[in-house]
Write a protein that holds these residues in place. Structure first.
Motif, short mmCIF file in Angstrom:
data_model
loop_
_atom_site.label_atom_id
_atom_site.label_comp_id
_atom_site.label_asym_id
_atom_site.label_seq_id
_atom_site.Cartn_x
_atom_site.Cartn_y
_atom_site.Cartn_z
N VAL A 170 0.89 -1.16 -0.04
CA VAL A 170 -0.03 0.03 -0.08
C VAL A 170 0.90 1.05 -0.07
O VAL A 170 1.80 1.32 0.81
N PRO A 171 0.59 2.20 -1.02
CA PRO A 171 1.38 3.42 -0.86
C PRO A 171 1.35 4.26 0.59
O PRO A 171 0.40 4.18 0.95
N ASP A 172 2.38 4.86 0.50
CA ASP A 172 2.31 5.73 1.89
C ASP A 172 1.04 6.91 2.00
O ASP A 172 0.79 7.26 3.01
N SER A 173 0.60 6.97 0.78
CA SER A 173 -0.45 8.29 0.64
C SER A 173 -1.86 7.53 0.99
O SER A 173 -2.89 8.28 1.05
N VAL A 174 -1.81 6.23 1.14
CA VAL A 174 -3.10 5.46 1.41
C VAL A 174 -3.32 4.92 2.82
O VAL A 174 -2.10 4.45 3.35
N GLN A 175 -4.31 4.96 3.61
CA GLN A 175 -4.54 4.40 4.65
C GLN A 175 -5.27 3.10 4.45
O GLN A 175 -6.09 3.09 4.00
N LEU A 176 -4.58 2.04 5.08
CA LEU A 176 -5.21 0.64 5.14
C LEU A 176 -5.76 0.31 6.55
O LEU A 176 -5.14 0.37 7.67
N VAL A 177 -7.21 0.06 6.41
CA VAL A 177 -7.67 -0.35 7.67
C VAL A 177 -8.35 -1.91 7.10
O VAL A 177 -9.03 -2.26 6.14
N VAL A 188 -5.82 -2.80 -6.63
CA VAL A 188 -6.81 -1.72 -6.13
C VAL A 188 -6.20 -0.42 -5.68
O VAL A 188 -6.66 0.57 -5.52
N ALA A 189 -5.10 -0.49 -4.91
CA ALA A 189 -4.22 0.52 -4.33
C ALA A 189 -3.76 1.80 -5.19
O ALA A 189 -3.89 2.89 -4.91
N ARG A 190 -3.83 1.48 -6.45
CA ARG A 190 -3.45 2.27 -7.36
C ARG A 190 -4.65 3.42 -7.75
O ARG A 190 -4.14 4.50 -7.99
N PHE A 191 -5.81 2.81 -7.58
CA PHE A 191 -6.98 3.65 -7.47
C PHE A 191 -7.06 4.72 -6.23
O PHE A 191 -7.35 5.66 -6.22
N ALA A 192 -6.89 3.79 -5.04
CA ALA A 192 -6.80 4.82 -3.93
C ALA A 192 -5.60 5.79 -3.73
O ALA A 192 -6.05 6.78 -3.41
N SER A 193 -4.49 5.53 -4.40
CA SER A 193 -3.35 6.42 -4.41
C SER A 193 -3.55 7.58 -5.35
O SER A 193 -2.77 8.47 -5.29
N SER A 194 -4.49 7.65 -6.26
CA SER A 194 -5.03 8.70 -7.07
C SER A 194 -5.69 9.70 -6.32
O SER A 194 -5.63 10.98 -6.80
N GLY A 195 -6.12 9.21 -5.03
CA GLY A 195 -7.01 10.34 -4.29
C GLY A 195 -8.37 10.40 -4.90
O GLY A 195 -9.26 11.16 -4.00
N GLU A 196 -8.78 9.93 -6.00
CA GLU A 196 -9.93 9.78 -6.25
C GLU A 196 -11.02 8.87 -6.18
O GLU A 196 -12.22 8.96 -6.11
N TYR A 197 -10.43 7.89 -5.61
CA TYR A 197 -11.39 6.57 -5.20
C TYR A 197 -10.61 5.97 -3.48
O TYR A 197 -9.65 6.23 -3.31
N ALA A 198 -11.82 5.57 -3.16
CA ALA A 198 -11.36 4.54 -1.99
C ALA A 198 -11.47 2.97 -2.40
O ALA A 198 -12.17 3.17 -3.60
N LEU A 242 -10.08 -2.21 3.67
CA LEU A 242 -10.51 -0.74 3.10
C LEU A 242 -8.96 -0.07 2.99
O LEU A 242 -8.16 -0.01 3.77
N LEU A 243 -8.99 0.78 1.89
CA LEU A 243 -7.95 1.65 1.45
C LEU A 243 -8.53 2.99 1.03
O LEU A 243 -9.46 2.90 0.26
N VAL A 244 -8.13 3.93 2.01
CA VAL A 244 -8.83 5.19 1.89
C VAL A 244 -7.41 6.41 1.58
O VAL A 244 -6.54 6.17 2.50
N PRO A 245 -7.67 7.30 0.82
CA PRO A 245 -6.64 8.15 0.75
C PRO A 245 -6.48 8.80 1.90
O PRO A 245 -7.35 9.27 2.67
N LYS A 246 -5.48 9.27 2.04
CA LYS A 246 -4.89 10.19 3.44
C LYS A 246 -5.30 11.49 3.27
O LYS A 246 -5.83 12.13 4.18
#
Length: 317
Positions: free
Chosen positions: A21-28, A79-89, A45-49
């Motif tokens: 998971v990229p550093d820009s994403v919070q993993l729950v 799926v992390a690449r979608f969350a890392s864009s900041g546009e999706y969870a 769950l992956l949510v952009p920080k």
């Protein structure tokens, strides 16, 4: 700690998860959605920080593995690449495998996970009306059933504390998922990995007996059974040389969706195998599909064929 009767060999540890998971994403991780202590009935769950002034759409992924293997954590890089864009969870959904529970346990689990997402949308700043689902192989089958059986009580089940929530989803990306078990043999290639009619086939193990001996139960596992004209749009991607799930499975559901006037696009990977040989353009199509239906970035859609990419040659070490 959540336990399960299923085996999780080589399960990634927390450090391994962080690497996915990229550093820009919070993993729950390992969130229970069904009021159980079964780790299979959990989601990641992956949510952009970065904060967002509006709720984010969600891409929920369901893994493959012939309903008898696989782990939700396999999908984290995808799926992390979608969350890392900041546009999706993003969400990766686990479910009970056929060695633990037979159909319809698998779809009941996935529906409970969708309800959890909607019930917790405000907490994580998610848009409950913009959930797209994506799955490969057995996961493709499950997302197809999610897409066509919204509101069907027998498929919705009653798992978890959020049964007041709808299980409807906004769009479906079905990658080479089975759709009509009784017609798999007629579409199988000579190189097919399975005798689909065998009592030991993945489909039979899911149903709990040889599929031709249980046609009524098989019908309940067929996403085509539930198609109505208000179903969400589908993107269907399948290799024409798939030795595991015959290409006819995607042709069948595509035709049924067209007949019901449901928006559907079939992308044929000419010469592609079971998820193998898919060119980079495939990922671009998935992103564009979700952007279209979840973010309002409209684009034109039509059936198309893409040539399979050459398999990567392993270099000697």
């Amino acid at each position: 700690m959540f336990t399960s009767t299923s085996s999780f060999a080589q399960r990634p540890g927390r450090r391994d998860l962080a690497d996915r998971v990229p550093d820009s994403v919070q993993l729950v991780a390992d969130v229970p959605y069904a009021d159980s202590d079964n780790r299979r009935q959990t989601l990641d769950l992956l949510v952009p920080k970065a904060e967002s002034d509006k709720p984010r759409p969600v891409i929920a992924f369901i893994h493959g593995g012939a309903w008898r293997a696989g782990d939700k954590r396999q999908a984290l890089p995808r799926v992390a690449r979608f969350a890392s864009s900041g546009e999706y969870a993003a969400v990766s959904i686990g479910y009970r495998l056929s060695g633990e529970a037979q159909w319809p346990a698998q779809i009941h689990d996935c529906k409970a996970a969708i309800r959890w997402i909607k019930a917790n949308a405000e907490k994580y700043n998610l848009d409950p009306d913009k959930i797209g689902v994506w799955g490969t192989s057995a996961g493709g089958h499950l997302v197809a059933v999610l897409g066509t059986s919204g509101g069907v009580e027998a498929m919705d089940g009653s798992l978890g504390p959020h049964t007041d929530q709808s299980t409807n989803v906004a769009c479906v990306a079905d990658f080479f998922g089975p759709t009509d078990f009784l017609k798999m043999t007629e579409g199988a290639l000579p190189s097919s990995r399975f005798d689909h009619d065998s009592p030991q086939s993945p489909e039979s193990l899911l149903i709990g007996g040889a599929i031709h001996d249980h046609p009524e139960k098989v019908a309940t596992a067929n996403p085509i059974t539930y198609i109505t004209d208000d179903d969400p749009p589908f993107l269907i991607v399948h290799g024409s040389a798939d030795p595991t799930v015959p290409f006819n499975q995607s042709q069948l559901i595509h035709a049924a969706l067209q007949e019901a006037k449901v928006p559907t696009t079939l992308v044929t990977i000419e010469g592609g195998g079971h998820g193998r040989g898919f060119p980079p353009e495939t990922n671009n199509l998935v992103r564009r599909f979700f952007d279209h239906h979840l973010r309002g970035q409209e684009s034109e859609w039509q059936d198309q064929s893409l040539e399979a990419s050459e398999p990567r040659v392993r270099r000697p070490r």
